[in-house]
Write a protein that holds these residues in place. Structure first.
Motif, PDB file in Angstrom:
ATOM      1  N   ARG A 160       0.836  -1.193   0.000  1.00  0.00           N
ATOM      2  CA  ARG A 160       0.000   0.000   0.000  1.00  0.00           C
ATOM      3  C   ARG A 160       0.871   1.244   0.000  1.00  0.00           C
ATOM      4  O   ARG A 160       1.921   1.275   0.638  1.00  0.00           O
ATOM      5  N   ARG A 161       0.379   2.271  -0.691  1.00  0.00           N
ATOM      6  CA  ARG A 161       1.056   3.567  -0.621  1.00  0.00           C
ATOM      7  C   ARG A 161       0.561   4.293   0.622  1.00  0.00           C
ATOM      8  O   ARG A 161      -0.642   4.411   0.851  1.00  0.00           O
ATOM      9  N   LEU A 162       1.511   4.799   1.409  1.00  0.00           N
ATOM     10  CA  LEU A 162       1.174   5.386   2.704  1.00  0.00           C
ATOM     11  C   LEU A 162       1.180   6.905   2.688  1.00  0.00           C
ATOM     12  O   LEU A 162       0.808   7.532   3.682  1.00  0.00           O
ATOM     13  N   GLY A 163       1.626   7.500   1.602  1.00  0.00           N
ATOM     14  CA  GLY A 163       1.739   8.955   1.531  1.00  0.00           C
ATOM     15  C   GLY A 163       2.941   9.328   0.693  1.00  0.00           C
ATOM     16  O   GLY A 163       3.352   8.579  -0.194  1.00  0.00           O
ATOM     17  N   HIS A 164       3.512  10.496   0.987  1.00  0.00           N
ATOM     18  CA  HIS A 164       4.677  10.981   0.254  1.00  0.00           C
ATOM     19  C   HIS A 164       5.725  11.511   1.227  1.00  0.00           C
ATOM     20  O   HIS A 164       5.401  11.960   2.324  1.00  0.00           O
ATOM     21  N   VAL A 165       6.974  11.467   0.789  1.00  0.00           N
ATOM     22  CA  VAL A 165       8.083  12.031   1.555  1.00  0.00           C
ATOM     23  C   VAL A 165       8.624  13.226   0.780  1.00  0.00           C
ATOM     24  O   VAL A 165       8.984  13.110  -0.402  1.00  0.00           O
ATOM     25  N   ALA A 166       8.669  14.381   1.436  1.00  0.00           N
ATOM     26  CA  ALA A 166       9.148  15.608   0.804  1.00  0.00           C
ATOM     27  C   ALA A 166      10.593  15.884   1.201  1.00  0.00           C
ATOM     28  O   ALA A 166      11.040  15.511   2.292  1.00  0.00           O
ATOM     29  N   SER A 167      11.323  16.555   0.318  1.00  0.00           N
ATOM     30  CA  SER A 167      12.721  16.905   0.578  1.00  0.00           C
ATOM     31  C   SER A 167      12.984  18.339   0.133  1.00  0.00           C
ATOM     32  O   SER A 167      12.278  18.885  -0.734  1.00  0.00           O
ATOM     33  N   ALA A 168      14.011  18.936   0.724  1.00  0.00           N
ATOM     34  CA  ALA A 168      14.438  20.282   0.351  1.00  0.00           C
ATOM     35  C   ALA A 168      15.940  20.389   0.642  1.00  0.00           C
ATOM     36  O   ALA A 168      16.556  19.446   1.146  1.00  0.00           O
ATOM     37  N   VAL A 169      16.522  21.547   0.331  1.00  0.00           N
ATOM     38  CA  VAL A 169      17.950  21.763   0.565  1.00  0.00           C
ATOM     39  C   VAL A 169      18.133  22.475   1.901  1.00  0.00           C
ATOM     40  O   VAL A 169      17.439  23.466   2.194  1.00  0.00           O
ATOM     41  N   TYR A 170      19.070  21.978   2.701  1.00  0.00           N
ATOM     42  CA  TYR A 170      19.321  22.518   4.033  1.00  0.00           C
ATOM     43  C   TYR A 170      20.816  22.747   4.260  1.00  0.00           C
ATOM     44  O   TYR A 170      21.663  22.075   3.660  1.00  0.00           O
ATOM     45  N   GLY A 171      21.093  23.672   5.158  1.00  0.00           N
ATOM     46  CA  GLY A 171      22.455  23.902   5.618  1.00  0.00           C
ATOM     47  C   GLY A 171      22.427  24.396   7.053  1.00  0.00           C
ATOM     48  O   GLY A 171      21.369  24.800   7.557  1.00  0.00           O
ATOM     49  N   SER A 172      23.561  24.377   7.716  1.00  0.00           N
ATOM     50  CA  SER A 172      23.596  24.824   9.108  1.00  0.00           C
ATOM     51  C   SER A 172      23.706  26.345   9.167  1.00  0.00           C
ATOM     52  O   SER A 172      24.283  26.984   8.273  1.00  0.00           O
ATOM     53  N   PRO A 173      23.149  26.968  10.202  1.00  0.00           N
ATOM     54  CA  PRO A 173      23.294  28.418  10.349  1.00  0.00           C
ATOM     55  C   PRO A 173      24.752  28.865  10.358  1.00  0.00           C
ATOM     56  O   PRO A 173      25.093  29.903   9.776  1.00  0.00           O
ATOM     57  N   SER A 174      25.623  28.095  10.995  1.00  0.00           N
ATOM     58  CA  SER A 174      27.042  28.486  11.053  1.00  0.00           C
ATOM     59  C   SER A 174      27.674  28.485   9.668  1.00  0.00           C
ATOM     60  O   SER A 174      28.413  29.404   9.302  1.00  0.00           O
ATOM     61  N   TYR A 175      27.354  27.453   8.864  1.00  0.00           N
ATOM     62  CA  TYR A 175      27.902  27.405   7.508  1.00  0.00           C
ATOM     63  C   TYR A 175      27.341  28.543   6.664  1.00  0.00           C
ATOM     64  O   TYR A 175      28.083  29.227   5.937  1.00  0.00           O
ATOM     65  N   LEU A 176      26.023  28.764   6.738  1.00  0.00           N
ATOM     66  CA  LEU A 176      25.390  29.793   5.907  1.00  0.00           C
ATOM     67  C   LEU A 176      25.858  31.187   6.302  1.00  0.00           C
ATOM     68  O   LEU A 176      26.048  32.054   5.432  1.00  0.00           O
ATOM     69  N   ASP A 177      26.079  31.429   7.592  1.00  0.00           N
ATOM     70  CA  ASP A 177      26.608  32.723   8.021  1.00  0.00           C
ATOM     71  C   ASP A 177      28.009  32.940   7.478  1.00  0.00           C
ATOM     72  O   ASP A 177      28.358  34.034   7.024  1.00  0.00           O
ATOM     73  N   ALA A 178      28.822  31.888   7.502  1.00  0.00           N
ATOM     74  CA  ALA A 178      30.194  32.000   7.001  1.00  0.00           C
ATOM     75  C   ALA A 178      30.220  32.152   5.483  1.00  0.00           C
ATOM     76  O   ALA A 178      31.078  32.853   4.929  1.00  0.00           O
ATOM     77  N   ALA A 179      29.270  31.505   4.793  1.00  0.00           N
ATOM     78  CA  ALA A 179      29.240  31.584   3.326  1.00  0.00           C
ATOM     79  C   ALA A 179      28.807  32.947   2.839  1.00  0.00           C
ATOM     80  O   ALA A 179      29.129  33.339   1.703  1.00  0.00           O
ATOM     81  N   GLY A 180      28.064  33.680   3.677  1.00  0.00           N
ATOM     82  CA  GLY A 180      27.618  35.003   3.268  1.00  0.00           C
ATOM     83  C   GLY A 180      26.424  34.932   2.333  1.00  0.00           C
ATOM     84  O   GLY A 180      25.703  33.936   2.275  1.00  0.00           O
ATOM     85  N   ASP A 181      26.227  35.992   1.580  1.00  0.00           N
ATOM     86  CA  ASP A 181      25.071  36.107   0.690  1.00  0.00           C
ATOM     87  C   ASP A 181      25.348  35.397  -0.629  1.00  0.00           C
ATOM     88  O   ASP A 181      25.739  36.006  -1.623  1.00  0.00           O
ATOM     89  N   VAL A 182      25.157  34.092  -0.635  1.00  0.00           N
ATOM     90  CA  VAL A 182      25.373  33.282  -1.841  1.00  0.00           C
ATOM     91  C   VAL A 182      24.005  32.838  -2.338  1.00  0.00           C
ATOM     92  O   VAL A 182      23.405  31.900  -1.819  1.00  0.00           O
ATOM     93  N   ALA A 183      23.492  33.534  -3.351  1.00  0.00           N
ATOM     94  CA  ALA A 183      22.145  33.238  -3.849  1.00  0.00           C
ATOM     95  C   ALA A 183      22.123  31.994  -4.729  1.00  0.00           C
ATOM     96  O   ALA A 183      21.146  31.236  -4.729  1.00  0.00           O
ATOM     97  N   ASP A 184      23.188  31.776  -5.481  1.00  0.00           N
ATOM     98  CA  ASP A 184      23.235  30.643  -6.410  1.00  0.00           C
ATOM     99  C   ASP A 184      23.688  29.389  -5.658  1.00  0.00           C
ATOM    100  O   ASP A 184      24.812  29.343  -5.142  1.00  0.00           O
ATOM    101  N   LEU A 185      22.815  28.376  -5.592  1.00  0.00           N
ATOM    102  CA  LEU A 185      23.170  27.156  -4.870  1.00  0.00           C
ATOM    103  C   LEU A 185      24.398  26.478  -5.450  1.00  0.00           C
ATOM    104  O   LEU A 185      25.118  25.759  -4.751  1.00  0.00           O
ATOM    105  N   GLU A 186      24.639  26.701  -6.736  1.00  0.00           N
ATOM    106  CA  GLU A 186      25.796  26.079  -7.385  1.00  0.00           C
ATOM    107  C   GLU A 186      27.105  26.500  -6.729  1.00  0.00           C
ATOM    108  O   GLU A 186      28.104  25.785  -6.790  1.00  0.00           O
ATOM    109  N   ASN A 187      27.108  27.672  -6.079  1.00  0.00           N
ATOM    110  CA  ASN A 187      28.342  28.205  -5.491  1.00  0.00           C
ATOM    111  C   ASN A 187      28.567  27.746  -4.056  1.00  0.00           C
ATOM    112  O   ASN A 187      29.565  28.133  -3.435  1.00  0.00           O
TER     113      ASN A 187
END
Length: 305
Positions: A160-187
């Protein structure tokens, strides 16, 4: 040991050497050491008076006799496995073991409360969780039941199908703060599955949408990528039902439509007649469907229901 048992051991030995590509592979498949495999192969060849394998620098190549023996072994193995499934399917008791194959994130972050409730309802049944990103072979009785995300369940299985599993892109606040304003995920620095799981929906999505991504860490285990993202190694595609509740992660994208995957509970046609398998599937299906909104990330955080 009877002659019949000895013959089946010989057949299984030859089949394992063929499947494993040599003595080392056979020793892993049969859970015996390399020396024992070689000794037993020499005994079989001496008794039969033929060489079953040619020893080459690249491995063990079956002779015509070896191929014929391995072919017979595969047919015997299939017959034995089919018989075991049918016998297990006739079980009418609510005792024994149900072996359930699933993925690491479901096992570690979702299923435990449901298994606890199942044990309260059926104290005579022991649940074994076999965790792997790869699809196990229920036809070969690697497990009795599978609970896993897939959009293409094997035709030989029922469930039986029970539903769906959703996914998205995540990162840690410490990494994102250090990376700065990087709009393009490729970077960004990325964490991704290794080549053994390149055929998964996540692997295909990465190749299609981020073919030039700077992948700094790969693994065949999703919870390893989760740990890497939490530690600030980089960003990763993660199941929302895990990442949304983690204070060490921040979502970078909406739910990714291409990675919205159906969740199934499956078993083999023969095994479904087992009382304990049927009890486990019915119970888990009811419990998981009641929490399907959590798995599907509905409504998305920040939106109105």
């Amino acid at each position: 040991m009877s002659a019949q048992e000895s013959s089946w051991d010989d057949l299984r030995l030859v089949l394992s050497i063929l499947r494993g590509g040599g003595l080392s592979g056979a020793s892993r498949l049969m859970n015996i050491n390399h020396t024992t495999v070689l000794r037993r192969l020499n005994i079989v060849e001496e008794r039969l008076g033929v060489h079953l394998f040619e020893r080459t620098p690249t491995g063990y190549t079956p002779t015509a006799a070896g191929e014929e023996m391995a072919d017979v072994a595969a047919r015997v193995e299939e017959s034995v496995t089919t018989l075991e499934r049918r016998i297990a399917g006739r079980d009418v008791g609510l005792t024994g073991t149900v072996r359930c194959a699933t993925v690491d994130t479901l096992a570690e972050y979702f299923l435990a409360p449901h298994i606890a409730a199942f044990h309260d309802a059926y104290p005579g049944i022991v649940v074994e969780l076999a965790v792997s990103e790869r699809v196990v072979n229920l036809t070969q009785r690697d497990a009795d039941v599978a609970i896993r995300p897939t959009d293409h369940p094997p035709e030989a299985l029922v469930g039986r199908r029970l539903g769906h599993v959703a996914s998205a892109v995540y990162g840690s606040p410490s990494y994102l703060d250090a990376a700065g304003d990087v709009a393009d995920l490729e970077n960004h620095r990325w964490l991704a599955f290794d080549e053994s799981l390149a055929g998964t929906s996540m692997g295909r999505w990465m190749r299609t949408h981020h073919p030039a991504a700077n992948v700094v860490m790969r693994s065949n285990i999703l919870t390893v990528l989760l740990a890497g993202a939490r530690a600030g190694v980089g960003i990763a595609v993660l199941p929302c039902f895990v990442a949304e509740l983690d204070e060490d992660l921040r979502r970078l994208t909406p739910v990714i439509p291409d990675l919205r995957t159906s969740l199934w509970i499956l078993t083999h046609r023969d095994t479904r007649r087992s009382a304990r398998v049927r009890a486990f599937m019915d119970f888990m299906a009811s419990r998981i469907r009641a929490e399907s909104a959590i798995l599907a990330c509905e409504p998305e955080p920040g939106t109105l229901p």
